[in-house]
Design an enzyme around this catalytic site. Sequence first.
Site, PDB file in Angstrom:
ATOM      1  N   ARG A   1      59.902 -22.320 -15.423  1.00 35.01           N
ATOM      2  CA  ARG A   1      59.514 -23.084 -14.292  1.00 35.01           C
ATOM      3  C   ARG A   1      59.744 -22.508 -13.038  1.00 35.01           C
ATOM      4  NH1 ARG A   1      60.504 -27.659 -17.601  1.00 35.01           N
ATOM      5  NH2 ARG A   1      58.705 -28.586 -18.401  1.00 35.01           N
TER       6      ARG A   1
ATOM      7  N   LYS B   1      51.067 -14.100  -3.846  1.00 33.11           N
ATOM      8  CA  LYS B   1      49.898 -14.548  -4.651  1.00 33.11           C
ATOM      9  C   LYS B   1      50.168 -13.616  -5.858  1.00 33.11           C
ATOM     10  CE  LYS B   1      45.752 -15.707  -1.764  1.00 33.11           C
ATOM     11  NZ  LYS B   1      44.325 -15.407  -1.523  1.00 33.11           N
TER      12      LYS B   1
ATOM     13  N   GLU C   1      42.393  -1.347   1.686  1.00 35.63           N
ATOM     14  CA  GLU C   1      42.897  -2.270   2.417  1.00 35.63           C
ATOM     15  C   GLU C   1      43.486  -2.225   3.596  1.00 35.63           C
ATOM     16  OE1 GLU C   1      43.158  -5.327   0.753  1.00 35.63           O
ATOM     17  OE2 GLU C   1      42.624  -5.019  -1.209  1.00 35.63           O
TER      18      GLU C   1
ATOM     19  N   LYS D   1      49.614  -8.724   7.551  1.00 38.00           N
ATOM     20  CA  LYS D   1      49.336  -9.560   6.628  1.00 38.00           C
ATOM     21  C   LYS D   1      50.759 -10.724   6.726  1.00 38.00           C
ATOM     22  CE  LYS D   1      48.860 -10.308   1.887  1.00 38.00           C
ATOM     23  NZ  LYS D   1      48.429  -9.831   0.361  1.00 38.00           N
TER      24      LYS D   1
ATOM     25  N   GLU E   1      46.650 -20.768   1.668  1.00 38.88           N
ATOM     26  CA  GLU E   1      45.150 -20.694   1.904  1.00 38.88           C
ATOM     27  C   GLU E   1      44.504 -22.027   1.915  1.00 38.88           C
ATOM     28  OE1 GLU E   1      41.599 -18.006   0.007  1.00 38.88           O
ATOM     29  OE2 GLU E   1      43.720 -17.030  -0.016  1.00 38.88           O
TER      30      GLU E   1
ATOM     31  N   ARG F   1      44.646 -17.623   5.950  1.00 38.34           N
ATOM     32  CA  ARG F   1      44.803 -16.658   4.866  1.00 38.34           C
ATOM     33  C   ARG F   1      43.472 -16.245   4.173  1.00 38.34           C
ATOM     34  NH1 ARG F   1      49.663 -16.241   0.650  1.00 38.34           N
ATOM     35  NH2 ARG F   1      49.231 -14.306  -0.342  1.00 38.34           N
TER      36      ARG F   1
ATOM     37  N   ASN G   1      40.413 -11.885   2.530  1.00 37.53           N
ATOM     38  CA  ASN G   1      39.581 -11.509   1.433  1.00 37.53           C
ATOM     39  C   ASN G   1      38.361 -11.003   2.052  1.00 37.53           C
ATOM     40  OD1 ASN G   1      40.679 -12.944  -0.776  1.00 37.53           O
ATOM     41  ND2 ASN G   1      40.342 -15.019   0.489  1.00 37.53           N
TER      42      ASN G   1
ATOM     43  N   HIS H   1      36.302  -9.017  -0.279  1.00 33.99           N
ATOM     44  CA  HIS H   1      36.681  -9.182  -1.957  1.00 33.99           C
ATOM     45  C   HIS H   1      35.763  -9.990  -2.582  1.00 33.99           C
ATOM     46  CE1 HIS H   1      40.360  -7.294  -0.118  1.00 33.99           C
ATOM     47  NE2 HIS H   1      41.147  -7.606  -1.310  1.00 33.99           N
TER      48      HIS H   1
ATOM     49  N   HIS I   1      35.084  -8.398  -5.901  1.00 34.46           N
ATOM     50  CA  HIS I   1      35.654  -8.887  -7.049  1.00 34.46           C
ATOM     51  C   HIS I   1      34.291  -8.920  -8.028  1.00 34.46           C
ATOM     52  CE1 HIS I   1      39.470 -11.102  -5.585  1.00 34.46           C
ATOM     53  NE2 HIS I   1      39.462  -9.652  -5.593  1.00 34.46           N
TER      54      HIS I   1
ATOM     55  N   HIS J   1      40.529  -1.203  -7.884  1.00 34.40           N
ATOM     56  CA  HIS J   1      40.439  -2.667  -6.933  1.00 34.40           C
ATOM     57  C   HIS J   1      40.347  -1.963  -5.398  1.00 34.40           C
ATOM     58  CE1 HIS J   1      40.923  -6.419  -5.111  1.00 34.40           C
ATOM     59  NE2 HIS J   1      41.914  -6.043  -4.271  1.00 34.40           N
TER      60      HIS J   1
END
Length: 365
Positions: free
Chosen positions: A119, A141, A183, A222, A232, A239, A243, A246, A250, A263
Amino acid sequence: MTESLTVNLGERSYSISIGSDLRSAIQAQVADLLKAGRKIAVLTDRTIAARQAEALQAMFGAAPMLAVAAGEETKSVAELGRVLEFLAAQGLDRTGVLVTVGGGVIGDLGGFAAASYLRGIEFIQVPTTLLAMVDSSIGGKTGINLTAGKNLAGAFHQPRGVFIDTQFLATLAPREFAAGAAEIIKYGLLGDAALLAQLERAPLTMTSDNLAAVIRRSCELKARIVEADERELAADGGRALLNLGHTFGHAIEQVAGYGTYLHGEAVAIGLCAAARLSAKLGSLSAADVARVDAVVAAHALPIRLRAPLALPALLAVMARDKKVRAGLPRFVVLQTLGVAVTRSDGITPIQVEACFRAVGAVDSL
């Protein structure tokens, strides 16, 4: 010289160290952990294990290490299970620390494993690609891909620390370096017009005198966004601005098949599509769109699909994107070059389809 900056998140705050040789700093961190009776384990990929064998030995000594296959396909349920079984086999308890050494795939996979094992255990990021240095290693993330889409399983789990050693870039393939530059261009477009202008004047290369400064500025941009909206949850902006490019990118990655585009390459095409969407919404001029295309191309990145992709497939994947809210895709668009906003209303399917077609999608194959 080593520089550092802090991601300020209260009890989850951590330092980002940036320098040209951080092996001794990483060695010291490992020694302190071991001295405190804490077990460590290392996750990397087979390419890094082969190319950086000496550095890995110097930094981690006899620490147990798992090397997985390089590439986006490794961000899978099966590989996550493999990492978790590795941690259990090494007997790590809740004081254990996982160190991820690699690009975004390793950081995302290892971070999710650290968030899940017992956990949650601590992990340290040692990014080895430009993309991981300026983006994926920062912000917490973590995640893996599912058949349904990219990064659909994961957790917010901040690292204990990030060590950005620019010496790793010496063995980075030019295509991988370019992918990371996408990026950095994104940061300029969404929040730093001066950085964008700098990239336009002198495209970034592995030998650029200002490489470390650009990496630091990207990390700083960032970090400030993450501090303001860690999970987010902001209704607008926040945040989600990270994206930019993206939502389109994606969809391109998944429909083309993971590995067809890196990517950063998919994001680069996504930036060009997002610029066109911004123009359709009236906030960018044709000249602005041309500037986006030019700075992307100047960094050896694609501005169009290399081969056509079917528009219906792209739209279907976009509809399952994790940024969808109340059934509506959430786009990041540009108010001007250097200022981005989030939009879900007022964007029609016809406009989105036109943007995909503009970068090479077709109605059917």
